[in-house]
Write an enzyme that holds these catalytic residues in place. Sequence first.
Site, mmCIF file in Angstrom:
data_model
loop_
_atom_site.group_PDB
_atom_site.id
_atom_site.type_symbol
_atom_site.label_atom_id
_atom_site.label_comp_id
_atom_site.label_asym_id
_atom_site.label_seq_id
_atom_site.Cartn_x
_atom_site.Cartn_y
_atom_site.Cartn_z
ATOM 1 N N ARG A 269 0.843 -1.203 0.000
ATOM 2 C CA ARG A 269 0.000 0.000 0.000
ATOM 3 C C ARG A 269 0.873 1.246 0.000
ATOM 4 O O ARG A 269 1.860 1.317 0.738
ATOM 5 C CB ARG A 269 -0.911 0.002 1.227
ATOM 6 N N ARG A 284 2.295 0.645 10.227
ATOM 7 C CA ARG A 284 1.847 1.110 8.901
ATOM 8 C C ARG A 284 3.013 1.050 7.931
ATOM 9 O O ARG A 284 3.898 1.899 7.947
ATOM 10 C CB ARG A 284 1.305 2.535 9.019
ATOM 11 N N GLU A 356 -6.424 -1.529 15.402
ATOM 12 C CA GLU A 356 -7.005 -2.426 14.408
ATOM 13 C C GLU A 356 -6.023 -3.522 13.993
ATOM 14 O O GLU A 356 -4.869 -3.253 13.660
ATOM 15 C CB GLU A 356 -7.387 -1.607 13.168
ATOM 16 N N SER A 359 -10.164 -6.465 9.819
ATOM 17 C CA SER A 359 -11.349 -5.770 9.352
ATOM 18 C C SER A 359 -12.152 -6.778 8.545
ATOM 19 O O SER A 359 -11.642 -7.346 7.592
ATOM 20 C CB SER A 359 -10.916 -4.582 8.480
ATOM 21 N N ARG A 397 1.037 -6.774 12.372
ATOM 22 C CA ARG A 397 0.441 -6.175 13.572
ATOM 23 C C ARG A 397 0.270 -7.215 14.674
ATOM 24 O O ARG A 397 0.330 -6.888 15.862
ATOM 25 C CB ARG A 397 -0.899 -5.509 13.238
#
Length: 439
Positions: A269, A284, A356, A359, A397
């Site tokens: 990403r 991130r 988070e 999801s 994560r």
Amino acid sequence: MLDIQQLRTDLDNVARQLAKRGFVFPIDAFNALEAERKKIQTRTEELQAQRNAASKRIGQAKAEGGDVTAIMNQVAHLGDELKQAEAHLDRIKREMQAMLLEIPNLPHASVPDGKDETCNVQIRRWGEPRRFDFTVKDHVGLGEELGLLDFEAAAKLSGARFSLMKGGLARLHRALAQFMLDTHTQEHGYQETYVPYLVGRDSLRGTGQLPKFEQDLFAVSAGGADAAGIPEYHLIPTAEVPITNMVRDEIIPLQALPLKYVAHTPCFRSEAGSYGRDTRGLIRQHQFDKVELVHIVHPDDSYEALEQLVGHAERILQKLELPYRVMTLCTGDMGFSAAKTYDIEVWLPGQNAYREISSCSNCEAFQARRMQARFRNEQGKPALLHTLNGSGLAVGRTLVAVLENYQNADGGVAIPGVLRPYMNGLDQLRKSEQNASEL
RNA sequence: GGAGAAAUGACCGAGUGGUUGAAGGUGCACGCCUGGAAAGCGUGUGUACGGCUCAAACCGUACCGCGGGUUCGAAUCCCGCUUUCUCCGCCA
């Protein structure tokens, strides 16, 4: 993509629902385009019908050896007007399609209203955050002091937002992915898949990343950047893209449903627009690993499947004994393709916060309509499938969560019991040089 | 990278310009036949969009890998692309 029929018949309601997620529907533009479409389409088809009828008569006349010039003259003038009308109709349809592709999914009735993440609703919590009798470190401190996490090296190789792991930490990262895959395939009934990490534009359009979110992706062209106007491939931002697109342009037999797939892939990403957010550590990254779960289901079953999906992701955290909470995202915080989303947030002692880690979304027929992904229903007719996807879990994560939750006062990190079989029996990452080479 | 072949409905397969949405077969559905089944016989069997509708029926349009072109008319002719297969080269 929304159902064009619904837009035609129920536009105000659709616009109202989209407003809840902060999307302003261009009602006037839509109505104008739709009116024009109707007019031009009717005219075009009328002309086509005339042409077809005339051509048929020419065929008959010729077969009977008759003279054809009279009919030919009649039909001669049709050509230009028809060509023009067809071009016009084509233009309108493209415009309509472009508009449709930019409209997000409608939120499900059970989704709470709200403008941003502060309006998300906690629906359950599992586990108690551990109390530490020493000052906790975050995963960056832990990993670097262990000598197993090296952001400087990653920056040298690639730049910001990349990471490099070594020894026991790299092994732990791999162990997590293996453990997740094994759990989902052996206990939750998913079929393991290995999928391409580079995908074409049609696939990204199918799941909703294109045309609207091109700037979030990395593009790749054979022969280098100079070669291309439109890139051949994009690196997948999530395995949802290749997995879900397996059913693009397919008609799945009823008895094959539900399809449940899992894949472990890297994800890429660009994180455009997230400058300054989570700049420290593994949270991130431009590249991270994820174990992704996808369900392809009968429309009647999709909300039950969503609950199962979240449960499967939660199961990983439970086995790892990591405290978490489950949130229902509000209308304003959901992703483009989702009708309803649950986020799972894991406790991170280093941040003293839930963050988070998964999801899980039901996209209903939104992606299926873009993909023309259908099944043959009870009446034997093709009908749109429902698609769901969820992280099960984000590996990087999860690694962060393990490091921070399992840290000891001496800077070592205990290995969760379920992972030890994947770690050659190792029970602890220690601050010793050997640590790395033992494995 | 080079040379060649191919792509038609759920499947196989015919079709080189004219009532072709597409022969024939298989499969599937229904009916007849049968004590029941098989065989046999008969009938039916695509999708999308639009018009008219409460709806259905009906009517129209499009669709033979994808995109253009030629033509009054294209599955059929021409151009470009994609994919698959075979051979050669290169390669983990």
